[in-house]
Design a protein around this motif. Sequence first.
Motif, PDB file in Angstrom:
ATOM      1  N   ALA A 106       0.822  -1.214   0.000  1.00 18.31           N
ATOM      2  CA  ALA A 106       0.000   0.000   0.000  1.00 18.31           C
ATOM      3  C   ALA A 106       0.858   1.268   0.000  1.00 18.31           C
ATOM      4  CB  ALA A 106      -0.935  -0.009   1.205  1.00 18.31           C
ATOM      5  N   PHE A 107       2.016   1.225   0.662  1.00 18.36           N
ATOM      6  CA  PHE A 107       2.868   2.419   0.767  1.00 18.36           C
ATOM      7  C   PHE A 107       4.182   2.242   0.004  1.00 18.36           C
ATOM      8  CE2 PHE A 107       0.198   2.548   4.569  1.00 18.36           C
ATOM      9  CZ  PHE A 107      -0.325   3.829   4.477  1.00 18.36           C
ATOM     10  N   ARG A 108       4.157   1.407  -1.035  1.00 15.99           N
ATOM     11  CA  ARG A 108       5.383   1.114  -1.785  1.00 15.99           C
ATOM     12  C   ARG A 108       6.000   2.359  -2.405  1.00 15.99           C
ATOM     13  NH1 ARG A 108       0.910  -0.405  -4.378  1.00 15.99           N
ATOM     14  NH2 ARG A 108       0.596   0.077  -6.578  1.00 15.99           N
ATOM     15  N   SER A 109       5.165   3.285  -2.884  1.00 17.47           N
ATOM     16  CA  SER A 109       5.708   4.490  -3.511  1.00 17.47           C
ATOM     17  C   SER A 109       6.394   5.387  -2.489  1.00 17.47           C
ATOM     18  CB  SER A 109       4.591   5.267  -4.226  1.00 17.47           C
ATOM     19  OG  SER A 109       3.575   5.635  -3.306  1.00 17.47           O
ATOM     20  N   THR A 110       5.834   5.476  -1.283  1.00 18.84           N
ATOM     21  CA  THR A 110       6.448   6.273  -0.220  1.00 18.84           C
ATOM     22  C   THR A 110       7.723   5.614   0.286  1.00 18.84           C
ATOM     23  OG1 THR A 110       4.267   7.070   0.480  1.00 18.84           O
ATOM     24  CG2 THR A 110       6.088   7.313   2.047  1.00 18.84           C
ATOM     25  N   ILE A 111       7.657   4.309   0.520  1.00 16.34           N
ATOM     26  CA  ILE A 111       8.816   3.574   1.041  1.00 16.34           C
ATOM     27  C   ILE A 111       9.968   3.598   0.050  1.00 16.34           C
ATOM     28  CG2 ILE A 111       9.635   1.296   1.753  1.00 16.34           C
ATOM     29  CD1 ILE A 111       6.815   0.727   2.810  1.00 16.34           C
ATOM     30  N   ARG A 112       9.656   3.550  -1.233  1.00 20.59           N
ATOM     31  CA  ARG A 112      10.688   3.497  -2.266  1.00 20.59           C
ATOM     32  C   ARG A 112      11.577   4.741  -2.246  1.00 20.59           C
ATOM     33  NH1 ARG A 112       7.614   3.044  -6.603  1.00 20.59           N
ATOM     34  NH2 ARG A 112       7.290   0.813  -6.291  1.00 20.59           N
ATOM     35  N   HIS A 113      11.051   5.864  -1.778  1.00 18.94           N
ATOM     36  CA  HIS A 113      11.824   7.105  -1.743  1.00 18.94           C
ATOM     37  C   HIS A 113      12.599   7.276  -0.433  1.00 18.94           C
ATOM     38  CE1 HIS A 113       8.925   8.041  -4.985  1.00 18.94           C
ATOM     39  NE2 HIS A 113       9.922   8.768  -5.458  1.00 18.94           N
ATOM     40  N   THR A 114      12.638   6.243   0.364  1.00 19.15           N
ATOM     41  CA  THR A 114      13.410   6.251   1.612  1.00 19.15           C
ATOM     42  C   THR A 114      14.484   5.169   1.536  1.00 19.15           C
ATOM     43  OG1 THR A 114      12.028   4.615   2.772  1.00 19.15           O
ATOM     44  CG2 THR A 114      11.302   6.913   2.830  1.00 19.15           C
ATOM     45  N   PRO A 115      15.484   5.212   2.415  1.00 20.48           N
ATOM     46  CA  PRO A 115      16.465   4.112   2.487  1.00 20.48           C
ATOM     47  C   PRO A 115      15.807   2.889   3.129  1.00 20.48           C
ATOM     48  CG  PRO A 115      16.943   5.745   4.157  1.00 20.48           C
ATOM     49  CD  PRO A 115      15.852   6.323   3.319  1.00 20.48           C
TER      50      PRO A 115
END
Length: 228
Positions: free
Chosen positions: A156-165
């Motif tokens: 569900a939050f893959r796009s947000t997580i992808r922009h973090t380490p």
Amino acid sequence: MREKFNAFPQFKFWLNKGKQHFNRIPILIWLNIITIVILSLLSIYAKIKSKGAGIESLFSDPFYVGMFYLGWFTSISEIMWCVAIAISLFSAILLPPANRRFKIFLFVSALIMLLLFFDDRFRLTLIMCAFFGTCKLVKLSVYTLYGVVLIFYAWAFRSTIRHTPYIPLLLSFCLFGFSSAIDITPISSRGIHAMLEDGTKLVGLINLTIYFWWICQHEIKKNIVQKQ
């Protein structure tokens, strides 16, 4: 040696990705190393001196005053849960409405961590074991449910997580899964069982806590710069 790595491009990709992400959070590298070294030294000592029961006591609940170190690592784990939850909730409230997606991500993360923390602290799974009797089946069902929740959360939050380490977050998920698997695996040595189950969970919590500390302070700093 280089040819062997080239034969496994996916392994090389994730190795390089892990190096990049951990290099962005240097403190996490040292915390992981120090924790693993301490746990390894304790394991070696317990093996040589046959102190497996003593190692288990480090992860036990502090109910017996005759052993001052009883439950130390369990208490540290609980503190790490609380720190990660507090940072996430505080940052979600502090961030402006313009960061709506990131705020929701932090709120949901905090709720999931609260669920896992309550189970860990108040032994909810063990209470259900006492009610239903079939402890192994109960644990397997609960851990499977948690796994599904974490997979759905990551999707569900893959796009947000992808922009973090995100490698430390992924590592913590893997260590939690490993810890759960060890919990339902019959291992005769009490020290080895405690180290594999609770030791891996402690390392996972360190990665989880520092991950949320880093992404929250990074997002807050970014908003301060934008306002200036």
